[in-house]
Design a protein around this motif. Sequence first.
Motif, PDB file in Angstrom:
ATOM      1  N   ILE A 190       0.808  -1.369  -0.022  1.00 34.76           N
ATOM      2  CA  ILE A 190       0.000   0.104   0.108  1.00 34.76           C
ATOM      3  C   ILE A 190       0.819   1.352   0.156  1.00 34.76           C
ATOM      4  O   ILE A 190       0.696   2.074  -0.636  1.00 34.76           O
ATOM      5  CB  ILE A 190      -0.987  -0.069   1.080  1.00 34.76           C
ATOM      6  CG1 ILE A 190      -1.900   1.132   1.084  1.00 34.76           C
ATOM      7  CG2 ILE A 190      -0.356  -0.235   2.571  1.00 34.76           C
ATOM      8  CD1 ILE A 190      -3.074   1.002  -0.133  1.00 34.76           C
ATOM      9  N   GLN A 191       2.189   1.164   0.525  1.00 35.50           N
ATOM     10  CA  GLN A 191       2.820   2.479   0.659  1.00 35.50           C
ATOM     11  C   GLN A 191       3.601   2.557  -0.518  1.00 35.50           C
ATOM     12  O   GLN A 191       3.751   3.487  -1.139  1.00 35.50           O
ATOM     13  CB  GLN A 191       3.612   2.247   2.000  1.00 35.50           C
ATOM     14  CG  GLN A 191       4.660   3.640   2.421  1.00 35.50           C
ATOM     15  CD  GLN A 191       3.653   4.844   2.727  1.00 35.50           C
ATOM     16  OE1 GLN A 191       2.454   4.550   3.185  1.00 35.50           O
ATOM     17  NE2 GLN A 191       3.743   6.036   1.883  1.00 35.50           N
ATOM     18  N   HIS A 192       3.766   1.336  -1.078  1.00 29.90           N
ATOM     19  CA  HIS A 192       4.427   1.346  -2.422  1.00 29.90           C
ATOM     20  C   HIS A 192       3.509   2.273  -3.653  1.00 29.90           C
ATOM     21  O   HIS A 192       3.843   2.839  -4.384  1.00 29.90           O
ATOM     22  CB  HIS A 192       4.652   0.135  -3.106  1.00 29.90           C
ATOM     23  CG  HIS A 192       5.222   0.055  -4.504  1.00 29.90           C
ATOM     24  ND1 HIS A 192       6.567   0.017  -4.854  1.00 29.90           N
ATOM     25  CD2 HIS A 192       4.419   0.015  -5.822  1.00 29.90           C
ATOM     26  CE1 HIS A 192       6.469   0.051  -6.209  1.00 29.90           C
ATOM     27  NE2 HIS A 192       5.050   0.021  -6.752  1.00 29.90           N
ATOM     28  N   ILE A 193       2.128   1.659  -3.255  1.00 30.24           N
ATOM     29  CA  ILE A 193       1.253   2.550  -4.303  1.00 30.24           C
ATOM     30  C   ILE A 193       1.198   3.978  -4.059  1.00 30.24           C
ATOM     31  O   ILE A 193       1.215   4.880  -5.008  1.00 30.24           O
ATOM     32  CB  ILE A 193      -0.135   1.890  -4.045  1.00 30.24           C
ATOM     33  CG1 ILE A 193      -0.242   0.440  -4.474  1.00 30.24           C
ATOM     34  CG2 ILE A 193      -1.280   2.844  -4.734  1.00 30.24           C
ATOM     35  CD1 ILE A 193      -1.513  -0.353  -4.099  1.00 30.24           C
ATOM     36  N   TYR A 194       1.100   4.303  -2.855  1.00 32.36           N
ATOM     37  CA  TYR A 194       1.170   6.003  -2.393  1.00 32.36           C
ATOM     38  C   TYR A 194       2.267   6.387  -3.017  1.00 32.36           C
ATOM     39  O   TYR A 194       2.294   7.625  -3.670  1.00 32.36           O
ATOM     40  CB  TYR A 194       0.758   6.252  -1.093  1.00 32.36           C
ATOM     41  CG  TYR A 194      -0.502   5.596  -0.393  1.00 32.36           C
ATOM     42  CD1 TYR A 194      -1.537   5.501  -1.247  1.00 32.36           C
ATOM     43  CD2 TYR A 194      -0.338   5.443   0.880  1.00 32.36           C
ATOM     44  CE1 TYR A 194      -2.865   4.917  -0.477  1.00 32.36           C
ATOM     45  CE2 TYR A 194      -1.569   4.747   1.396  1.00 32.36           C
ATOM     46  CZ  TYR A 194      -2.777   4.662   0.863  1.00 32.36           C
ATOM     47  OH  TYR A 194      -3.940   4.072   1.554  1.00 32.36           O
TER      48      TYR A 194
END
Lengths: 650, 650
Positions: free
Chosen positions: A577-581
């Motif tokens: 999820i942090q990669h996506i952001y």
Amino acid sequence: MPHLPESVDPAWLTPGAFRAIGSRRTLVRGGEGPVVDSVHEEVAEACARFGGHVERDASPGPYDLLLDLTGDDGSEAFTFTRDDGRTTVTASGRPGLLYGLFHVVRLGEDAFRGEARRETHRPALGLRMLDHWDNVAVHPVMGQVERGYAGGSLFWEDGRARGNLERVRAYGRLLASCGINAVAVNNVNVHRAEARLLTDRIGEVAAIACALRAYGIRTHLSVSFAAPVVLGGLATADPLEGGVRAWWAEATARVYEAIPDFGGYVVKADSEGQPGPFAYGRSHAEGANMLAGALEPYGGTVHWRAFVYDHRQDWRDRTTDRARAAYDHFVPLDGEFASNAVLQVKHGPMDFQVREPVSPLIGAMPATRLAVELQATQEYTGQQRHVCWLGPMWSEVLRFRPDGTPVAELADALVAVSNVGDDRFWTGHPLAQANLYTFGRLAWRPDADPLEILDEWIGLTFGTEPAAGVRTVMEGSWRTYEKYTAPLGVGFMVQPGHHYGPSVDGYEYSPWGTYHFADRDGIGVDRSAATGTGYAAQYAKPWAEVYESPETCPDELLLFFHHVPYGHVLHSGRTVIQHIYDTHFEGVEEVEAARRVWASLVGLVDAERHARVTERFEEQLRCAREWRDQINSYFFRKSGVPDAHGRRIH
Amino acid sequence: MPHLPESVDPAWLTPGAFRAIGSRRTLVRGGEGPVVDSVHEEVAEACARFGGHVERDASPGPYDLLLDLTGDDGSEAFTFTRDDGRTTVTASGRPGLLYGLFHVVRLGEDAFRGEARRETHRPALGLRMLDHWDNVAVHPVMGQVERGYAGGSLFWEDGRARGNLERVRAYGRLLASCGINAVAVNNVNVHRAEARLLTDRIGEVAAIACALRAYGIRTHLSVSFAAPVVLGGLATADPLEGGVRAWWAEATARVYEAIPDFGGYVVKADSEGQPGPFAYGRSHAEGANMLAGALEPYGGTVHWRAFVYDHRQDWRDRTTDRARAAYDHFVPLDGEFASNAVLQVKHGPMDFQVREPVSPLIGAMPATRLAVELQATQEYTGQQRHVCWLGPMWSEVLRFRPDGTPVAELADALVAVSNVGDDRFWTGHPLAQANLYTFGRLAWRPDADPLEILDEWIGLTFGTEPAAGVRTVMEGSWRTYEKYTAPLGVGFMVQPGHHYGPSVDGYEYSPWGTYHFADRDGIGVDRSAATGTGYAAQYAKPWAEVYESPETCPDELLLFFHHVPYGHVLHSGRTVIQHIYDTHFEGVEEVEAARRVWASLVGLVDAERHARVTERFEEQLRCAREWRDQINSYFFRKSGVPDAHGRRIH
């Protein structure tokens, strides 16, 4: 050299690119015919501009450059020699002479410096082809060019061939200059008007072939498998029926009467509604071989596309995996295809997403001739409104080793769906010309460093001054595009139909087999053998093992192969999820930065080109922000996980 | 009576519906002109079929029915009397005589039974109008009829008026028989070809008006606010410019020369790209009054649509609420509109969703004439592929009391967007004829029980035998449709563009102002005054208070007014998430049940009608299942809450 309106962009063949040749003395020696004429005209035109001098087949006088055709064997190879203060290109075939000339153009002044150089160049792949998805009649949904983002077709307009072929000649010249030697002139989706190009409208194709022939390019035609029924009035198109075979034999004979160097047929069969051998209980090998048989006497080839899958899948059905389809359909047929039948395989298992693994079909059919299909037209990569230089992606594909041998060595042909139209800059986005150029050059030399090719294109197109800036804008543009669009290989989060701009669920409940399965806990498609669709097992080792486990699967393909929780930690150390952001914020920042660099080039780039790219950057930035915000909002709403850096998510 | 091809359905005016009149002796007395001619022809045709007898203006002989026109005052009222074994319809105006005739048709044998009855009927609303969103030229996206699901246009075909007006006459007859007295013949989105209907193409409109006039129907025209610029070549369309006013005055004079009883203009201004007074810094009252001034000398009316909102909203902007827009734009203008300007307000604040609250603009402008706009064409309610009888929804709207007085009494006019085209059954789905009929009858008598109107329509259309079955299929069809589509008033979970079939996020990140804000915790739009957009406060008491709190807000509108957790318990006792699951399973089961009932009517309903409805049921069921599964999957994936009954969610 074709005479075009001033308004048509010379692309990388700028007048300046011919200065070194044009200011020298050249002798063109040996041979005749349109290709040699083209070589002579190129030099003559350059000399007229820059004060040099050209002779043809003259008695030896003083010269700086000798373009020497020593035979008639059709070879595309040439030898470049630098000796005694003179430069010589030697070729045993006409195309080699042409390619040698353009080699000298690319070298510029370097072609006339130094001593004692001798290099032989020959293309790694014999067939370097562009497929045009151009319709003859404007399609009510798809328009004149299916997935075309550069205006109308170079070949067709409103139902007929264009009368003036100067633009086609100029196109052929551009293609030859980067090494392309084949063009298919119509869409693989063959509608009613297009089907007739094979028969009563073959004259229109012959005129195009004539224009392209002068630049060493052979013409191919997409045909309908149902042609014997649709055009011939037969009751069947069964490939094992004698009458059907006779019909194709006769039709093909007439094609070769009109176009003696005709390249062959391209066929999309049993795919997305196109007819094919399945209707008659025949295999795709039987279908392809029937056409190969008709072409064989004339040296023609059938390009048979492997893009066969169920496009009416029930989204509720988790057992069917579109990614498996090409392999499942074709691998059992290995060894059954005729020697002049080439299986044309898209580079990835799905459909030209910004990130896909290499198709497991590539390398899995050692007894079958293979064409690898790329997509220069940016259907899923910004539609020539976004800068997205595809060189690094294509290079990765060509260097991938399915089973030890690189893809480029497994393939007989490299094909790209063309990104060219009647736009004054040829490709809509002027920087998309680089994709065309890079494709041609990679097809000639697949192990080339794509960045060297980019620099070559930049040098020819822009000259020295803006080169560093243009390189900065372009070199990372594919990864930038990847960052702000669908993450980690999951793909297809686009608006249905036209495929431009984000729609995370746009294809999630559709019949197209393109799903991400995001829920509140995680995302991705389990294609492992252990718990998923088994797709990963279609690869040879080591890839089957690498892809099988989320622990070894490369980050950028993780969601293509696995369904993981949002908290899954990538090799990069970040959670999914942090990669996506992060990537979505970064992607937009990179577009902003590239736009600033481009703005700084004002005055260094000709005004109209600068303005066109500037205008495209406005749209790219708007669209990239839309991608960022929609993707981030979607996954924040679904996961509930806040951004670790507290940035604004809507 | 118009003479139509056999293939065109008689709808509810079946031959059998005229048996009672046609087998008796009738005297038509008084008056002349096309409307009275129509009355006489109706009776004559019925008598020719059933052996009765009709005389016109004869010296009194024996008769069973007297149709007696006693004046020329244009009144639409009539008196029905039963006395001395004779039935009499008395009217002081021609339209009244026509409506009286159709009243007798509806009564059938009952019109000739009993004694000493005397009833006077008059329409509750003076204007009962159908707006056709028909294009003259086929629009590249919207087609011949925007949001049309019944084939082509009755009026226009491929850029011109249809030559044969028999079908238009037959349409006028159907409309008159259910009480409709006005038709606007072209789309409120006025494109280039349509704009010219006002000027050089007014003759085409006049021909249509002539055909409709025979059934007491006045013709209206949608016009472009920019007509003085587009057609007149003026530099401005500023409503306060003398030249603009003069242009409209002259154009309107010419319209009335061609159509002396012309009804007036319909205008969509400053809405979804249509031009309007905002461009000149003028108010909508100034815009409307300018047109009203041009129409006033002739008794014409301008219908000015209140459908004004920002259709280029940023989805990230949570402060803008499209639902507020009409009220915010128009309430400050109350009292400023001319007496022949009618503000035409959609019944809900958004756009014809299956469930919306009544627009707060209705009742909020006491000094402004009001038309309430409904949508008979089923844009968002199944597009005439689904059975969805809208009578109960419309009745709820008309009975709603914004501030004590019912909507029907606040309105001067009731308008519906027509659901009719050149389809042989008029409305695509044969059962959608009931929406047309119900609209007309409710406009005449808004406090009628809609189920009585449905029974009336069933009786006329189907006769006695299949009546109970047809009623079962239809009576709950609107609520069934609501169940399997977007839940609890949230709306707009449709495929973008064509609006058919589910796409939960289809409009979620769009510029159209139509959002549901679903995340992993809850769903809905907070429109409260306390914490939301303040929309709820646009209502008078008690509604402002009722809607303000989730505790008092009616379940069916909960998500329109509030964002609540999936676990929020409804008045029904179910949680929101369980309500979603339950209604979606129920909705599909109800379609399956209705389909079975319809199947049982085979042999009782004429074969072609039965087959058409059967075919539509297949599609409705397929689509309802798609809605069920997509909605349930979407919310299960988002909420993670399993179905309490363990049913299959994908």
